[in-house]
Design a protein around this motif. Structure first.
Motif, mmCIF file in Angstrom:
data_model
loop_
_atom_site.group_PDB
_atom_site.id
_atom_site.type_symbol
_atom_site.label_atom_id
_atom_site.label_comp_id
_atom_site.label_asym_id
_atom_site.label_seq_id
_atom_site.Cartn_x
_atom_site.Cartn_y
_atom_site.Cartn_z
ATOM 1 N N TYR A 31 -14.374 -12.540 4.662
ATOM 2 C CA TYR A 31 -13.230 -12.161 3.849
ATOM 3 C C TYR A 31 -12.642 -10.867 4.410
ATOM 4 N N LYS A 32 -11.431 -10.588 4.016
ATOM 5 C CA LYS A 32 -10.717 -9.419 4.512
ATOM 6 C C LYS A 32 -10.251 -8.563 3.343
ATOM 7 N N VAL A 33 -10.359 -7.239 3.495
ATOM 8 C CA VAL A 33 -9.838 -6.303 2.503
ATOM 9 C C VAL A 33 -8.675 -5.547 3.135
ATOM 10 N N THR A 34 -7.547 -5.521 2.438
ATOM 11 C CA THR A 34 -6.346 -4.845 2.914
ATOM 12 C C THR A 34 -5.874 -3.872 1.845
ATOM 13 N N ARG A 35 -5.506 -2.682 2.268
ATOM 14 C CA ARG A 35 -5.001 -1.681 1.323
ATOM 15 C C ARG A 35 -3.516 -1.453 1.583
ATOM 16 N N LEU A 36 -2.716 -1.698 0.533
ATOM 17 C CA LEU A 36 -1.271 -1.572 0.619
ATOM 18 C C LEU A 36 -0.793 -0.398 -0.238
ATOM 19 N N LYS A 37 0.445 0.022 -0.001
ATOM 20 C CA LYS A 37 1.087 1.045 -0.824
ATOM 21 C C LYS A 37 2.487 0.560 -1.171
ATOM 22 N N ALA A 38 2.696 0.326 -2.456
ATOM 23 C CA ALA A 38 4.002 -0.164 -2.911
ATOM 24 C C ALA A 38 4.874 1.016 -3.334
ATOM 25 N N PRO A 39 6.092 1.130 -2.794
ATOM 26 C CA PRO A 39 6.988 2.221 -3.222
ATOM 27 C C PRO A 39 7.395 2.038 -4.678
ATOM 28 N N GLY A 40 7.079 3.030 -5.520
ATOM 29 C CA GLY A 40 7.447 2.966 -6.926
ATOM 30 C C GLY A 40 8.939 3.149 -7.128
ATOM 31 N N MET A 41 9.399 2.944 -8.354
ATOM 32 C CA MET A 41 10.822 3.091 -8.646
ATOM 33 C C MET A 41 11.315 4.514 -8.423
ATOM 34 N N LEU A 69 4.186 6.302 -3.963
ATOM 35 C CA LEU A 69 3.463 5.145 -3.431
ATOM 36 C C LEU A 69 2.318 4.761 -4.368
ATOM 37 N N VAL A 70 2.282 3.487 -4.753
ATOM 38 C CA VAL A 70 1.260 2.966 -5.668
ATOM 39 C C VAL A 70 0.267 2.122 -4.873
ATOM 40 N N PRO A 71 -1.030 2.469 -4.888
ATOM 41 C CA PRO A 71 -2.021 1.732 -4.091
ATOM 42 C C PRO A 71 -2.295 0.329 -4.643
ATOM 43 N N ILE A 72 -2.526 -0.610 -3.716
ATOM 44 C CA ILE A 72 -2.943 -1.979 -4.053
ATOM 45 C C ILE A 72 -4.087 -2.346 -3.111
ATOM 46 N N ILE A 119 -6.031 -15.361 -3.467
ATOM 47 C CA ILE A 119 -5.871 -13.968 -3.070
ATOM 48 C C ILE A 119 -6.110 -13.121 -4.317
ATOM 49 N N LEU A 120 -6.929 -12.086 -4.189
ATOM 50 C CA LEU A 120 -7.215 -11.186 -5.310
ATOM 51 C C LEU A 120 -6.558 -9.844 -5.031
ATOM 52 N N ALA A 121 -5.803 -9.330 -5.982
ATOM 53 C CA ALA A 121 -5.126 -8.045 -5.812
ATOM 54 C C ALA A 121 -5.423 -7.136 -6.997
ATOM 55 N N TYR A 122 -5.709 -5.870 -6.694
ATOM 56 C CA TYR A 122 -5.979 -4.855 -7.714
ATOM 57 C C TYR A 122 -4.890 -3.786 -7.610
ATOM 58 N N CYS A 123 -4.090 -3.644 -8.680
ATOM 59 C CA CYS A 123 -2.971 -2.699 -8.676
ATOM 60 C C CYS A 123 -3.395 -1.411 -9.376
ATOM 61 N N HIS A 124 -3.388 -0.314 -8.634
ATOM 62 C CA HIS A 124 -3.887 0.972 -9.148
ATOM 63 C C HIS A 124 -2.723 1.806 -9.660
ATOM 64 N N VAL A 125 -2.171 1.397 -10.784
ATOM 65 C CA VAL A 125 -0.940 1.988 -11.314
ATOM 66 C C VAL A 125 -1.220 3.327 -11.982
ATOM 67 N N ARG A 126 -0.149 4.090 -12.174
ATOM 68 C CA ARG A 126 -0.282 5.386 -12.842
ATOM 69 C C ARG A 126 -0.697 5.200 -14.309
ATOM 70 N N LEU A 164 3.460 -1.716 -12.123
ATOM 71 C CA LEU A 164 2.962 -3.082 -12.017
ATOM 72 C C LEU A 164 4.051 -4.014 -11.489
ATOM 73 N N GLN A 165 5.257 -3.824 -11.951
ATOM 74 C CA GLN A 165 6.367 -4.663 -11.497
ATOM 75 C C GLN A 165 6.619 -4.488 -9.998
ATOM 76 N N VAL A 166 6.634 -3.241 -9.512
ATOM 77 C CA VAL A 166 6.905 -3.033 -8.083
ATOM 78 C C VAL A 166 5.728 -3.515 -7.226
ATOM 79 N N CYS A 167 4.511 -3.447 -7.768
ATOM 80 C CA CYS A 167 3.351 -3.966 -7.038
ATOM 81 C C CYS A 167 3.472 -5.479 -6.828
ATOM 82 N N LEU A 168 3.861 -6.194 -7.874
ATOM 83 C CA LEU A 168 4.033 -7.643 -7.753
ATOM 84 C C LEU A 168 5.141 -7.978 -6.756
ATOM 85 N N CYS A 169 6.253 -7.283 -6.859
ATOM 86 C CA CYS A 169 7.357 -7.537 -5.917
ATOM 87 C C CYS A 169 6.932 -7.226 -4.491
#
Length: 636
Positions: free
Chosen positions: A357-367, A371-374, A419-426, A451-456
């Motif tokens: 399996y693979k683990v990937t760490r992303l950063k979603a730009p918030g509104m 940057l919000v970690p995923i 695919i499993l994703a964990y959104c580390h929101v404020r 959460l919305q920007v993480c999904l997008c």
């Protein structure tokens, strides 16, 4: 007689009912006041009785509705139960219990939150300190001296502020018991010398608004983790035990920005800071005699959770711990401070390393640009990920991290191509205390936005699509998921909620509920502040239900849950189903809105292993059906 038996006999003897003399009389005015008060209580009792009867009718209606819908999932639920039994048996030695005990405290885990049930600490062989949990809170500390059957328990500490919760711990060197009185934003610590249990507890630093601190002891020095510094994030400070006030605190180590302090350990004359930055775990090690230089040890990239050895060898030069992730069973490691080397221990856990399996760490730009970690997990060989099912986890409250411990049931999903994703929101604590502050009180809506920007962002990066996306949350995580379902239901196809908090406004308006006053530091006080009333009303999931095309939703509720009351979930489900039905008249086939009411249990869910597996199987059957996943004819 066994010491534990004696203990409970004495606890029972230590509490005597209060008696009143028959000579006590009441004045006429006081009697009239009591009569008026009794009439008021009688009227309130009538209202409560009507509400109870109404709730009973709603419960019976929901049970009938669930029974009518369950055949759709029943066969698939049984199939998943068998698969879960097989996979959980395989990892039985690695699987953590739903209830675990550490330092005399029993802990329950619930989707990112850890709750305590019973607390006790031994001072000497014949002296015990303990707390009692009443109405979900502990406010008093008692001392019990064993050896004399006539000895009653004696209260040594009482907390009068309902916002504060009392807990007992022991310093890592074993010299002191600490009474920790904590609210959501403030704390106060009292010390009990274990060798002198009859002495009165001594306060370290009197509480101040927004001052949080935790205390350890080492060689007559108090080492204090606190947000006292200008940054308002944790620093390690120290002072001599004889001068414990904050005016004497001196900085030893400052935690960098965007780093989350997981834990601190004192081993020999060394301090080990366990840190996390955007999901990556590391150790910072320095000498207590001379804090500079600091050694930084990066832990394996797959590691998401760390658990220290239950009994640290304080006079040794090694630090033993286990690393894991939601899809990686625990693996034992050892760090040698003399050699400055990290070793994987040569035991049975080293065979558990997963390479498929693979683990990937992303950063979603918030509104707002933050940057919000995923954190994302999937099979290494997974292809065409834009059409694979995606299960998103979120919590985002109380400064708590999402739970990253190994869960064998997740392996089943990975095997099926999820695919499993964990959104580390404020609002959570993944990037430190400031991350929590950025998503509480009048900033609660930011967690929903995150959460919305993480999904997008996940969809834009090629991880699944809205018709294959599901959300999973529990407890306070329900606020974010419920808010997103109201604001952007088109981003998700199915939702599984476990004991979710969905009726924020009505709950915070009812001071008679056991946790309302304590929760005001997280959500605000709409009773006394009209600004918070309007703000909570604007994002509260229940208040903002409207006729539209919602995702399919399965809510699991427990009848004996005192944290998230069944009555609130009954209201939410009824209102949501009516909104969906209204929209159905003009828009087509309605989605499934199901409330699964489980008998007994509390906020933590079933403690029985079979019932726990059955609950997970029920959730999986719902997700597979609602996402219309093709299992290739392997299921019944």
């Amino acid at each position: 007689m066994h010491r534990v038996v004696i203990l409970f006999q004495k606890i029972k003897l230590g509490f005597q009912p209060r008696c009143f003399s028959t000579a006590e009389t009441l004045s006429n005015s006081w009697a009239f006041h009591r009569f008026a008060k009794s009439c008021k209580h009688l009227e309130k009792g009538k209202r409560n009785l009507c509400q109870t009867l109404n709730n009973q009718e709603l419960v019976q209606a929901e049970l009938r509705y669930y029974k009518s819908k369950s055949p759709k999932y029943c066969k698939l639920e049984g199939w998943f139960k068998k698969r879960l039994e097989t996979i959980c048996d395989r990892y039985a030695s690695s699987n953590n219990s739903f209830v675990m005990a550490m330092n005399g405290i029993e802990y329950f885990e619930d989707d990112g939150c850890i709750y305590r049930k019973l607390q006790k600490e031994w001072a000497t062989d014949n002296s015990l300190f303990y707390t009692i949990l009443e109405k979900l809170q502990s406010h008093e500390v008692y001392r019990l001296l064993l050896g004399d059957p006539r000895t009653a328990s004696e209260m040594v500490y009482k907390e009068n502020d309902t916002r504060f919760f009392v807990e007992l711990t022991c310093t890592k060197d074993g010299n002191f018991i600490t009474i920790n009185s904590n609210s959501k934003t403030s704390s106060e610590v009292w010390l009990i010398d274990r060798m002198h249990p009859l002495e009165a507890p001594k306060v370290v630093q009197e509480r101040l608004p927004e001052l949080i601190y935790h205390v350890e002891h080492w060689k007559k020095q108090l080492y204090i983790l606190t947000n006292f510094a200008a940054t308002k994030d944790y620093e390690l400070m120290k002072t001599h035990i004889s001068s414990s006030g904050m005016q004497n605190w001196k900085t030893v180590y400052a935690i960098k920005e965007n780093h989350k302090l997981i834990d601190m350990e004192l081993v020999n004359d060394n301090c080990i800071m366990i840190l996390k930055c955007y999901g990556r775990l590391s150790l910072n090690v320095f000498s207590l005699k001379q804090p500079e230089p600091v050694k930084s040890i990066q832990l394996p990239s797959w590691a998401c959770a760390i658990e220290c050895e239950a009994y640290l060898r304080h006079k040794s030069d090694v630090f033993c711990f286990q690393l894991s992730s939601p899809v990686q069973p625990p693996v034992s490691f050892l760090y040698s401070m003399d050699e400055d080397e990290l070793y994987m221990e040569d035991d049975e856990t080293c065979l558990n390393i997963k390479k498929d399996y693979k683990v990937t760490r992303l950063k979603a730009p918030g509104m707002d640009g933050i940057l919000v970690p995923i954190t994302v997990f999937h099979k290494t060989t997974l292809n065409e990920m834009n059409d694979k099912p995606l299960l998103v986890h979120v919590y985002g409250a109380y400064g708590m991290d999402l739970n990253f411990d190994f869960k064998p049931e997740q392996m089943l999903l990975l095997k099926d191509g999820w695919i499993l994703a964990y959104c580390h929101v404020r609002g959570g604590g993944e990037l430190g205390l400031s991350w929590h502050r950025a998503g509480r009180l009048d900033k609660k809506h930011i967690g929903i936005d995150d959460l919305q920007v993480c999904l997008c962002h996940l969809h834009t990066m090629g991880y699944s699509n809205p018709r294959r996306t599901a959300l999973k949350a529990g407890s306070a995580g329900g606020v974010l998921v419920g808010g997103l379902c109201n604001a952007s239901p088109e981003l998700i196809r199915a939702v599984v909620l476990r004991a979710p908090f969905l009726d924020v406004l009505d709950t915070m308006l009812d001071p008679s509920l056991p946790l309302t006053q304590e929760e005001q530091e997280e959500w605000g006080n709409p009773l006394n502040d009209q600004r918070f009333f309007k703000y909570i009303q604007a994002y509260c999931p229940y208040q903002n239900i409207k006729p539209q095309n919602y995702p399919s939703i399965l809510i699991t509720a427990y009848r004996d849950d005192q944290r998230v009351l069944l009555s609130g979930l009954l209201k939410y489900t009824t209102k949501l189903r009516n909104a969906v039905a209204t929209n159905y008249i003009t828009m087509g086939e309605p989605q499934s809105i199901i409330l699964d009411i489980q008998p007994g249990d509390d906020h933590y869910g079933p403690t029985n292993w079979e019932q726990s597996l059955q609950e997970i199987a029920r959730h999986y059957a719902f997700l597979y059906k609602e996402l219309k996943l093709d299992l290739g004819g392997t299921h019944p």
